[in-house]
Design a protein around this motif. Structure first.
Motif: not given
Length: 293
Positions: A247-254
Motif C-alpha cells: 500500500l502507498l499511503v499519501y497525505s494530500g500529494e505527499k
C-alpha cells in the motif's frame, strides 16, 4: 555497440544486481553511474560477453557500496529496511520482476556477510557460474563454491514462506485495509497471524516504532490508530511492492509511507513500513499503478 547501448540494453539486470546486493535504490543508482564510467573506459573490443562483463563491474561496485553502507547502518535510528521498489510492469524496465526482489528475501540477505551476499546473488539469483563469480570477487573458484554453499544453506534455513502479490494475497490486504480504516479490530485479529511482526523504518526522520511490534493484539491496536489519528487528506493505493502486496499511503500529494505485507495461508505474518522520507523520494512521482482506494 556503444558503451551506452550495453548499459541501456541490460539496465534491468544491472540495477537488479546492485539493488539485491545493496538493498538501496539510491546506492544502486550510484553504483550504476560509477560502473558505467568504468565500463566506458575499458577496451570493449576485447570483451567477449558485454553483459557478463558489465555485471561483474556492477557487482564489484555494489560490494564496495554495501561494505561502506554496513558501517553507516550501525548508527541508523531504529530498524533499517530496504528501500521499497514497485514491482508493477512499466516502460522503464527498472528491475527484473522476481520473488528474489521481495523484501522478505532482502531481509534474509541482510544476515549474510557482504561477500556471501554478492556470491549468493550472482549464483542463485542470476545464474552466473563459479568461474565468473571467482573473477568478480577475486577469490579462488573452490573458495567461491564453499561461500556459495554456505550462503545457500543460510538463506534456506531463514527464508520465510509468503504469498507473492496476486489475487489471493491482494484479497487479504483489501480486507485488512477495510478493517483498519473503519476500526474493525475483530476483523483485524482474524487476518493477523498470532505471532505477526510489525517493523517500521523512520530513520529518525519520521515518526515510527523504534522496535518491532509483535503479536496480533498489539499490531491490531496499532492500526486502530488510523481511525483515531488519520493523516490529513489521506489517500491509499494498492500496488505490488517488492513482489509483495503493498500500500502507498499519501497525505494530500505527499507519499507518507509504504507498507508491504508478508502473507502465509491467508494470514498476515509480517507488516513492513517505510516512512523515512529519504527512502521514499524515488517514489514521489509515482503516477498511480493501481486505482485509489
Amino acid at each position: 555497440m556503444t558503451a551506452v547501448d550495453v548499459f541501456t540494453e541490460h539496465r534491468g539486470l544491472l540495477f537488479s544486481i546492485a539493488y539485491e546486493i545493496t538493498g538501496s535504490v539510491a546506492d544502486s543508482e550510484d553504483v550504476l553511474q560509477d560502473s558505467f564510467m568504468r565500463w566506458a573506459g575499458t577496451d570493449r573490443a576485447a570483451v567477449d560477453n558485454p553483459r557478463a562483463y558489465a555485471a561483474q563491474i556492477v557487482t564489484r561496485q555494489a560490494l564496495n557500496s554495501l561494505r561502506s553502507a554496513r558501517r553507516r547502518r550501525e548508527e541508523y535510528v531504529g530498524p533499517w529496511l530496504p528501500e521499497p521498489v514497485l514491482t508493477v510492469p512499466d516502460a522503464s524496465g527498472a528491475i527484473e520482476l522476481a520473488e528474489s526482489v521481495s523484501l522478505a528475501m532482502l531481509l534474509v540477505l541482510e544476515t549474510l556477510s557482504p561477500l556471501e551476499r554478492a556470491v549468493f546473488v550472482m549464483r542463485e539469483v542470476f545464474g552466473f557460474d563459479h568461474v565468473q563469480i571467482a573473477e568478480t570477487v577475486d577469490r579462488r573458484e573452490d573458495t567461491v563454491r564453499q561461500i556459495a554453499h554456505r550462503a545457500r544453506e543460510h538463506v534456506r534455513a531463514r527464508r520465510r514462506r509468503f504469498t507473492p502479490a496476486g489475487e489471493e494475497a491482494n484479497r487479504v490486504v483489501v480486507e485488512f485495509l477495510a478493517a483498519a480504516t473503519t476500526g474493525n479490530v475483530d476483523t483485524l485479529l482474524q487476518l493477523l497471524a498470532p505471532d505477526v511482526v510489525y517493523i517500521a523504518d523512520g530513520g529518525g526522520k519520521a515518526t515510527a516504532a523504534r522496535v518491532p511490534v509483535i503479536g496480533a493484539a498489539r499490531v491490531a491496536r496499532l492500526f486502530g490508530g488510523l481511525v483515531r489519528h488519520p493523516l490529513p487528506d489521506m489517500r491509499i493505493e494498492a500496488v505490488p511492492v517488492g513482489s509483495m502486496p503493498g500500500l502507498l499511503v499519501y497525505s494530500g500529494e505527499k507519499l507518507d509511507l509504504v507498507l508491504q505485507f508478508e502473507i502465509d495461508n491467508d494470514l498476515i505474518t509480517g507488516v513492513y513500513v517505510v516512512r523515512n522520507p529519504d527512502k521514499l523520494a524515488h517514489l514521489g512521482a509515482h503516477p498511480g499503478a493501481a486505482g485509489a482506494i
